[in-house]
Design a protein around this motif. Structure first.
Motif, short mmCIF file in Angstrom:
data_model
loop_
_atom_site.label_atom_id
_atom_site.label_comp_id
_atom_site.label_asym_id
_atom_site.label_seq_id
_atom_site.Cartn_x
_atom_site.Cartn_y
_atom_site.Cartn_z
N SER A 1 0.88 -1.17 0.00
CA SER A 1 0.00 0.00 0.00
C SER A 1 0.91 1.22 0.00
N PRO A 2 1.35 1.65 -1.18
CA PRO A 2 2.39 2.69 -1.23
C PRO A 2 1.89 4.04 -0.72
N ARG A 3 2.86 4.79 -0.19
CA ARG A 3 2.59 6.13 0.32
C ARG A 3 3.61 7.09 -0.28
N SER A 4 3.24 8.35 -0.32
CA SER A 4 4.10 9.33 -0.98
C SER A 4 5.41 9.59 -0.23
N THR A 5 5.36 9.68 1.09
CA THR A 5 6.56 10.06 1.83
C THR A 5 7.66 9.00 1.78
N PRO A 6 7.36 7.69 1.92
CA PRO A 6 8.44 6.72 1.76
C PRO A 6 9.13 6.80 0.38
N ALA A 7 8.35 7.07 -0.66
CA ALA A 7 8.96 7.25 -1.99
C ALA A 7 9.81 8.52 -2.00
N ALA A 8 9.30 9.58 -1.39
CA ALA A 8 10.01 10.86 -1.40
C ALA A 8 11.32 10.81 -0.63
N VAL A 9 11.32 10.22 0.56
CA VAL A 9 12.58 10.19 1.32
C VAL A 9 13.61 9.30 0.64
N ALA B 1 -6.16 22.66 -1.17
CA ALA B 1 -5.34 21.46 -1.34
C ALA B 1 -4.43 21.52 -2.56
N LEU B 2 -4.73 22.38 -3.51
CA LEU B 2 -3.98 22.41 -4.77
C LEU B 2 -2.48 22.54 -4.55
N GLY B 3 -1.73 21.65 -5.21
CA GLY B 3 -0.28 21.65 -5.11
C GLY B 3 0.26 20.79 -3.98
N GLY B 4 -0.60 20.46 -3.00
CA GLY B 4 -0.17 19.63 -1.88
C GLY B 4 0.01 18.18 -2.30
N PHE B 5 0.58 17.40 -1.42
CA PHE B 5 0.77 15.97 -1.66
C PHE B 5 0.03 15.20 -0.58
N SER B 6 -0.72 14.20 -1.00
CA SER B 6 -1.48 13.39 -0.05
C SER B 6 -0.62 12.25 0.48
N LYS B 7 -1.11 11.63 1.52
CA LYS B 7 -0.41 10.51 2.12
C LYS B 7 -0.22 9.39 1.11
N SER B 8 -1.26 9.12 0.32
CA SER B 8 -1.20 8.04 -0.67
C SER B 8 -2.21 8.33 -1.77
N ILE C 1 -3.26 15.58 4.01
CA ILE C 1 -2.08 16.36 3.68
C ILE C 1 -1.42 16.78 4.98
N ARG C 2 -0.10 16.61 5.04
CA ARG C 2 0.66 17.09 6.19
C ARG C 2 1.89 17.82 5.66
N ILE C 3 2.43 18.69 6.46
CA ILE C 3 3.59 19.47 6.01
C ILE C 3 4.76 18.56 5.65
N ASP C 4 4.97 17.46 6.39
CA ASP C 4 6.11 16.59 6.06
C ASP C 4 5.90 15.86 4.74
N TYR C 5 4.65 15.53 4.39
CA TYR C 5 4.41 14.93 3.07
C TYR C 5 4.83 15.92 1.98
N VAL C 6 4.40 17.15 2.14
CA VAL C 6 4.69 18.18 1.14
C VAL C 6 6.20 18.46 1.10
N GLN C 7 6.81 18.62 2.26
CA GLN C 7 8.24 18.96 2.33
C GLN C 7 9.11 17.90 1.68
N HIS C 8 8.92 16.64 2.01
CA HIS C 8 9.77 15.58 1.44
C HIS C 8 9.54 15.43 -0.06
N ASN C 9 8.29 15.53 -0.49
CA ASN C 9 8.01 15.43 -1.92
C ASN C 9 8.66 16.59 -2.68
N LEU C 10 8.51 17.80 -2.18
CA LEU C 10 9.11 18.95 -2.86
C LEU C 10 10.63 18.88 -2.84
N SER C 11 11.20 18.45 -1.73
CA SER C 11 12.65 18.34 -1.63
C SER C 11 13.22 17.37 -2.66
N SER C 12 12.58 16.23 -2.83
CA SER C 12 13.08 15.25 -3.80
C SER C 12 12.89 15.74 -5.23
N ILE C 13 11.77 16.41 -5.49
CA ILE C 13 11.54 16.96 -6.84
C ILE C 13 12.57 18.04 -7.15
#
Length: 162
Positions: A65-73, A127-134, A140-152
């Motif tokens: 059950s993939p999630r955005s933050t594990p992929a981002a980190v 919500a626009l531009g944010g990243f969801s948990k999965s 949406i949480r700030i750490d989801y958004v931060q890690h996704n943006l950092s990797s991008i």
């Protein structure tokens, strides 16, 4: 030499923090062990990554059950490893890492809110531009958004310099 000693590649922790450190340590004290261990961690990450087409939405992600933050980190760690291997003129490894990083970000972008994905949320504009948990959990949480943006941004820096 201690925590990961004797650990098989497929059981090695996907330690993005360690990849950050392995990228920085050679600036202070060069040692080939940093490259060796970074290669093991990146191989562990790439072995665990969904790279097949089924299910298509999972491509580039991790876990059943993939999630955005594990992929981002992991993509953040891969960015650090890419820098390390590039500086050491190991371009084949760096390019392999880059492809895994691109796959992570492909999955991550599927969790970003654009107008069609946000349409049924209570406040779509917010919500626009944010990243969801999965793909299925729209929180949406700030750490989801931060890690996704950092990797991008890491991928952007690589592509800008190529």
């Amino acid at each position: 030499k201690v925590r990961d000693k004797g650990v098989k590649i497929e059981n090695l922790e996907h330690d993005h923090w360690r990849l950050y450190g392995l990228n920085e340590l050679p600036h202070f004290k060069p040692d080939p062990i940093y490259l060796e261990h970074a290669e093991k961690i990146t191989k562990a990450i790439m072995l665990a990554q969904y790279r097949k087409s089924e299910p298509l939405d999972y491509f580039g992600s991790f876990y059943k059950s993939p999630r955005s933050t594990p992929a981002a980190v992991r993509a953040e760690g891969l960015y650090a490893a890419y820098q390390l291997f590039s500086r050491n003129h190991q371009h084949d490894k760096a390019n392999e890492i880059l492809e895994a990083m691109k796959a992570c970000i492909q999955y991550q972008l599927g969790t970003q809110f654009h107008i069609e994905r946000a349409l049924y949320l209570p406040n779509p504009q917010r919500a626009l531009g944010g990243f969801s948990k999965s793909l299925t959990d729209f929180s949406i949480r700030i750490d989801y958004v931060q890690h996704n943006l950092s990797s991008i941004l890491g991928l952007y820096k690589i592509l800008r310099n190529q």
